[in-house]
Design an enzyme around this catalytic site. Structure first.
Site, PDB file in Angstrom:
ATOM      1  N   ASP A 105       0.791  -1.234   0.000  1.00  0.00           N
ATOM      2  CA  ASP A 105       0.000   0.000   0.000  1.00  0.00           C
ATOM      3  C   ASP A 105       0.822   1.283   0.000  1.00  0.00           C
ATOM      4  O   ASP A 105       0.335   2.349   0.402  1.00  0.00           O
ATOM      5  CB  ASP A 105      -0.963  -0.001   1.191  1.00  0.00           C
ATOM      6  CG  ASP A 105      -2.181  -0.861   0.908  1.00  0.00           C
ATOM      7  OD1 ASP A 105      -2.621  -0.889  -0.259  1.00  0.00           O
ATOM      8  OD2 ASP A 105      -2.692  -1.508   1.834  1.00  0.00           O
ATOM      9  N   ASP A 162      -7.184  -4.148  -4.520  1.00  0.00           N
ATOM     10  CA  ASP A 162      -6.833  -2.792  -4.067  1.00  0.00           C
ATOM     11  C   ASP A 162      -5.503  -2.324  -4.676  1.00  0.00           C
ATOM     12  O   ASP A 162      -5.264  -1.131  -4.848  1.00  0.00           O
ATOM     13  CB  ASP A 162      -6.696  -2.729  -2.538  1.00  0.00           C
ATOM     14  CG  ASP A 162      -7.698  -3.584  -1.784  1.00  0.00           C
ATOM     15  OD1 ASP A 162      -8.140  -4.607  -2.339  1.00  0.00           O
ATOM     16  OD2 ASP A 162      -8.025  -3.255  -0.640  1.00  0.00           O
TER      17      ASP A 162
HETATM   18  N1  GLY Z   1      -7.763  -3.069   2.112  1.00  0.00           N
HETATM   19  C1  GLY Z   1      -7.985  -1.709   1.892  1.00  0.00           C
HETATM   20  C2  GLY Z   1      -9.397  -1.336   2.084  1.00  0.00           C
HETATM   21  O1  GLY Z   1      -9.916  -1.515   3.162  1.00  0.00           O
HETATM   22  O2  GLY Z   1     -10.004  -0.866   1.169  1.00  0.00           O
END
Ligand code: GLY
Length: 387
Positions: A105, A162
């Protein structure tokens, strides 16, 4: 000619009045959130009892607060937002130093604020932060064609939808260094995601587990959605916006076609009140919603609208407006009872305390979308873009 959402918005006095009202309300609420952020020594994310709730440095949402501050600075020209962005950018250096604990991320964590600061001010430390983060993401690439999402033994082959939103940091790294490796990694991951995550009807898996040794598909657990085979709305939103961004950065037609397919599915599944359920295939009861999914999808739809010819763009633009206006009307808290705006964000379907809470990235995408309607370029996900 592509769809001109700024011209379209400016030509509608009723809509312009609403957008102007949103700008004023955001300015008041974000200034209040900033005041509350300065009362604590942690990065804002969610709220509790009218305060920002403590969250640790290294959590994937850390970049959204400084990123929101940059968007507010651009929208209002007020220096207090820039100062807050710069103050909180530094807090994240601890996470870079602890790079072994970073996940995929890092795009969310650095591109959308340090990348913006570098684009606007050419700050060399911001440049280093983004490039370092891009190296971390490139280092998570498995040559079988995917980027590893999370750490921990047994998760070597886990990838999640994601990640499509983290790919812009790799495109950025290729742009600034002239080295195509980062972009090639991003495109390999996007190509794998088109096949393994996006289903024929435009719905998506949240998680796909690959065999890390040969890349074979092993499983697709339900992740943050209801169950395997269901359709977590925030995952659909990440895919919608993420494939749009990959198209924008690479020009690869299949990414645009995929973004449209996911968009059509998303719009077909949303209920008449235009506030997405947490999972489009969840049981009717309880009625769990997710404003973050709505605002991410809306901002992605606005971007998609300006990618396509005028006759096509209107469909995405109007859907985006319906979501933004419906969510604002029914779920926004503009008072000082809470530090954030949207009240019906949901972290994951099965996370009971995480249902209908405030999550500041739900706000970020709303601010971004209002900025787009007022003429802001796509700063966060493509900071170096000329126009
Ligand atoms: N895993 C990232 C979100 O909660 O969107």
């Amino acid at each position: 000619m592509s769809f001109d959402l700024v011209k379209e918005t400016a030509a509608n006095p009723e809509l312009m009045a609403w957008v102007g009202e949103m700008k004023e309300k955001l300015d008041a609420k974000m200034a209040y959130g900033l005041k509350k952020a300065n009362e604590v020594d942690y990065m804002p994310y969610s709220s509790e009892n009218g305060q920002w709730k403590e969250t640790h440095i290294g959590w994937w949402t850390n970049g959204f607060w400084p990123a929101t501050m940059w968007q507010m600075f651009r929208m209002t020209g007020k220096d207090l937002y820039r100062e807050e962005a710069v103050r909180t950018e530094k807090m994240l250096d601890k996470a870079l130093q602890d790079f072994k604990n970073l996940s995929h991320d890092v795009g969310f964590m650095w591109l959308i604020h340090s990348g913006v600061r570098y684009a606007l001010e050419k700050n060399p430390d911001s440049y280093d932060r983004v490039l370092y983060a891009a190296e971390v993401l490139a280092g998570r690439f498995n040559p079988n064609g995917f980027i590893r999402a999370w750490n921990g033994k047994g998760r070597e082959g886990w990838a999640i939808i994601d990640c499509m939103m983290n790919l812009p940091i790799l495109y950025w790294a290729s742009e600034v260094t002239g080295d195509p490796r980062y972009q090639l990694i991003a495109m390999k991951h996007a190509d794998t995601s088109m096949k393994a995550f996006v289903r024929p009807d435009g719905s998506c898996n949240h998680i796909v587990i690959f065999d890390p040794d040969d890349g074979d598909f092993l499983d697709n657990p339900g992740g943050q959605g209801f169950e395997s085979g269901s359709s977590w709305s925030r995952g659909q939103a990440w895919a919608l916006y993420g494939f749009t961004l990959s198209y924008l950065h690479t020009g690869k037609q299949e990414y645009l076609d995929t973004a449209k397919r996911v968009a059509h599915y998303f719009i077909s599944q949303i209920t008449d009140d235009w506030v997405p359920r947490c999972d489009f295939r969840q049981p009717a009861d309880p009625d769990i919603r997710d404003n973050a999914a709505g605002n991410i999808a809306a901002s992605g739809l606005l971007e998609l609208a300006r990618m396509v010819p005028e006759c096509e763009g209107r469909f995405y633009y109007e859907a985006a407006l319906k979501i933004l206006r419906a969510q604002e009307k029914t779920c926004a808290d503009w008072t000082e009872a809470t530090p954030a705006v949207f009240t019906k964000c949901t972290s994951a379907y099965h996370d009971l305390p995480g249902r209908h809470i405030q999550m500041n990235y739900g706000d970020f995408y709303f601010v971004e979308a209002i900025g787009k309607l007022l003429g802001e370029k796509l700063l966060a996900w493509y900071p170096n873009r000329e126009n």
